[in-house]
Design a protein around this motif. Sequence first.
Motif, PDB file in Angstrom:
ATOM      1  N   GLY A  35       1.283  -1.390   0.053  1.00  0.00           N
ATOM      2  CA  GLY A  35       0.203  -0.272   0.036  1.00  0.00           C
ATOM      3  C   GLY A  35       0.953   1.178   0.277  1.00  0.00           C
ATOM      4  N   ILE A  36       1.745   1.439  -0.222  1.00  0.00           N
ATOM      5  CA  ILE A  36       3.395   2.562  -0.079  1.00  0.00           C
ATOM      6  C   ILE A  36       3.574   3.126  -1.819  1.00  0.00           C
ATOM      7  N   VAL A  37       2.789   3.967  -2.222  1.00  0.00           N
ATOM      8  CA  VAL A  37       2.945   4.552  -3.648  1.00  0.00           C
ATOM      9  C   VAL A  37       4.398   4.891  -3.662  1.00  0.00           C
ATOM     10  N   PHE A  38       5.258   3.925  -5.087  1.00  0.00           N
ATOM     11  CA  PHE A  38       6.579   5.081  -5.469  1.00  0.00           C
ATOM     12  C   PHE A  38       6.080   5.845  -6.557  1.00  0.00           C
ATOM     13  N   VAL A  39       6.629   7.252  -6.611  1.00  0.00           N
ATOM     14  CA  VAL A  39       6.636   8.472  -7.395  1.00  0.00           C
ATOM     15  C   VAL A  39       7.845   8.515  -7.893  1.00  0.00           C
ATOM     16  N   VAL A  40       7.588   8.794  -9.387  1.00  0.00           N
ATOM     17  CA  VAL A  40       8.841   9.439  -9.841  1.00  0.00           C
ATOM     18  C   VAL A  40       8.872  10.301  -9.469  1.00  0.00           C
ATOM     19  N   ALA A  41       9.808  11.446  -9.336  1.00  0.00           N
ATOM     20  CA  ALA A  41       9.580  12.825 -10.061  1.00  0.00           C
ATOM     21  C   ALA A  41      10.949  13.464 -10.859  1.00  0.00           C
ATOM     22  N   SER A  42      10.810  13.328 -11.708  1.00  0.00           N
ATOM     23  CA  SER A  42      11.941  13.738 -13.068  1.00  0.00           C
ATOM     24  C   SER A  42      11.898  15.191 -13.947  1.00  0.00           C
ATOM     25  N   GLY A  43      12.411  15.624 -14.388  1.00  0.00           N
ATOM     26  CA  GLY A  43      12.350  16.045 -15.563  1.00  0.00           C
ATOM     27  C   GLY A  43      12.309  15.980 -17.162  1.00  0.00           C
ATOM     28  N   ARG A  44      12.628  14.442 -17.069  1.00  0.00           N
ATOM     29  CA  ARG A  44      12.229  13.737 -18.298  1.00  0.00           C
ATOM     30  C   ARG A  44      10.991  14.105 -18.956  1.00  0.00           C
ATOM     31  N   SER A  45      11.052  13.129 -20.106  1.00  0.00           N
ATOM     32  CA  SER A  45       9.680  13.165 -20.545  1.00  0.00           C
ATOM     33  C   SER A  45       8.861  12.160 -20.323  1.00  0.00           C
ATOM     34  N   LEU A  46       7.871  12.111 -19.829  1.00  0.00           N
ATOM     35  CA  LEU A  46       6.891  10.688 -19.873  1.00  0.00           C
ATOM     36  C   LEU A  46       7.043   9.907 -20.305  1.00  0.00           C
ATOM     37  N   ASP A  47       7.255  10.146 -21.866  1.00  0.00           N
ATOM     38  CA  ASP A  47       7.604   8.959 -22.854  1.00  0.00           C
ATOM     39  C   ASP A  47       8.423   7.816 -22.139  1.00  0.00           C
ATOM     40  N   SER A  48       9.879   8.967 -21.742  1.00  0.00           N
ATOM     41  CA  SER A  48      11.549   8.080 -21.564  1.00  0.00           C
ATOM     42  C   SER A  48      11.072   7.028 -19.834  1.00  0.00           C
ATOM     43  N   ILE A  49       9.897   8.263 -19.065  1.00  0.00           N
ATOM     44  CA  ILE A  49      10.216   7.335 -17.631  1.00  0.00           C
ATOM     45  C   ILE A  49       9.060   6.427 -17.750  1.00  0.00           C
ATOM     46  N   GLU A  50       7.609   6.262 -18.794  1.00  0.00           N
ATOM     47  CA  GLU A  50       6.720   5.100 -18.735  1.00  0.00           C
ATOM     48  C   GLU A  50       7.805   3.928 -19.393  1.00  0.00           C
ATOM     49  N   ALA A  51       8.764   3.385 -20.298  1.00  0.00           N
ATOM     50  CA  ALA A  51       9.356   3.405 -20.962  1.00  0.00           C
ATOM     51  C   ALA A  51      10.813   2.554 -19.440  1.00  0.00           C
ATOM     52  N   MET A  52      10.955   2.851 -18.812  1.00  0.00           N
ATOM     53  CA  MET A  52      11.837   2.956 -18.089  1.00  0.00           C
ATOM     54  C   MET A  52      11.433   2.144 -17.034  1.00  0.00           C
ATOM     55  N   PHE A  53       9.853   2.661 -17.329  1.00  0.00           N
ATOM     56  CA  PHE A  53       9.213   1.948 -15.535  1.00  0.00           C
ATOM     57  C   PHE A  53       8.089   0.738 -15.752  1.00  0.00           C
ATOM     58  N   GLU A  54       8.238   0.749 -17.552  1.00  0.00           N
ATOM     59  CA  GLU A  54       7.269   0.078 -18.420  1.00  0.00           C
ATOM     60  C   GLU A  54       6.644  -1.169 -17.011  1.00  0.00           C
ATOM     61  N   PRO A  55       7.012  -2.233 -16.470  1.00  0.00           N
ATOM     62  CA  PRO A  55       6.652  -3.296 -15.563  1.00  0.00           C
ATOM     63  C   PRO A  55       5.657  -2.776 -15.003  1.00  0.00           C
ATOM     64  N   VAL A  56       5.783  -1.714 -14.068  1.00  0.00           N
ATOM     65  CA  VAL A  56       4.917  -1.267 -12.739  1.00  0.00           C
ATOM     66  C   VAL A  56       4.149   0.606 -13.176  1.00  0.00           C
ATOM     67  N   LYS A  57       4.349   0.935 -14.340  1.00  0.00           N
ATOM     68  CA  LYS A  57       4.123   2.190 -15.018  1.00  0.00           C
ATOM     69  C   LYS A  57       2.952   1.574 -14.263  1.00  0.00           C
TER      70      LYS A  57
END
Length: 256
Positions: A35-57
Motif C-alpha cells: 500500500g506504499i506509493v512510489f512516485v518518480v519525479a523528474s525533468g525527463r519526458s513522460l514517454d522516457s519514464i514510462e519506458a523505463m518503468f514499463e512493468p510497474v507504470k
Amino acid sequence: MVKLIAMDMDGTFLGKEGVLPEGAIDEIKKLSDKGIVFVVASGRSLDSIEAMFEPVKDIMGIIAENGSIIKLFGKELQLKTLPQQHLGDIEEFLTEEIGYPVIKTQYREYMLPYSHDHFSEISHLARKLVRVERIGEVVEPVVSVAINVVNGTMPQVKTELEKRWGEHMRIIQSGHFWVDMISLGTTKGDSLEVIMQKLDINKEETMAFGDYDNDIEMLELAKFSYAMCHANQHVKDVAKFECESEQILDIIKQHC
C-alpha cells in the motif's frame, strides 16, 4: 509509517551509471503490495519514464517535465503547457553559442537544426526525438523547453532567460548543464502535493530523495527527506538526511 516515496531520477535513483538500480522494479511491486506509493519525479519526458518503468507504470505515480505532467496509477491528473505566443521569441534567442534546445510535448520531443550534431548528447532524454526546422512545425501544445547550455555559460544564460521570460514561465536549472522553461508556478513539490492530497497522505507519511535545485520543494514536503551526498549545500540544507544513490533501496527497505 511511510505511505509515499517521491524519487528524483538523474543523479539520484539512477546514480552515476544512469540506469535503474538492480532490483528496483521488484521493490516497487513490493511497495505497492504494502500500500506504499512510489512516485518518480523528474525533468525527463513522460514517454522516457514510462519506458523505463514499463512493468510497474500503472501501479505508481509519475511527475514528468519537472511537474508539468502528473500521472497516477496510469491516469492523467495534470498537464501544464507553455504560452504559445512566446515560443517564436525563444527560438530567435537560442543559438548554438547559447545551447541546444529540446522542445518537449506530452509524448514527443523536437530538436532544431543546429542541435543535429549534438544529437548523441541529448537523445537519452526520450525515445521519440524528432528533427524540425522551426518550432512553428510543432503542432502539439509545448510542455517545456529544455536547453543543454554551453559549458561555462549557465549563470549568464539562466539570468537572461529569467529577464526575458520570467514573468511568463518558470526558469529552473535541472542539472549542471540543463535549464528548463516550464509553466509558471510549476514545481515538483506542487505536483507531489496534488498526489498527496488525492491519496490523503501527509508530510509525516512521505519520504523523498533528490539532488538538485528542482528537487527542493519536493524535499520540503517530506518528513523523511534525503539529499544526495554530491548535492549543492542549499539542497542539503533543506533535507534532513544525506545518502549516496547506492544506499537508496536499503533505506527504503529499512523504513518500509
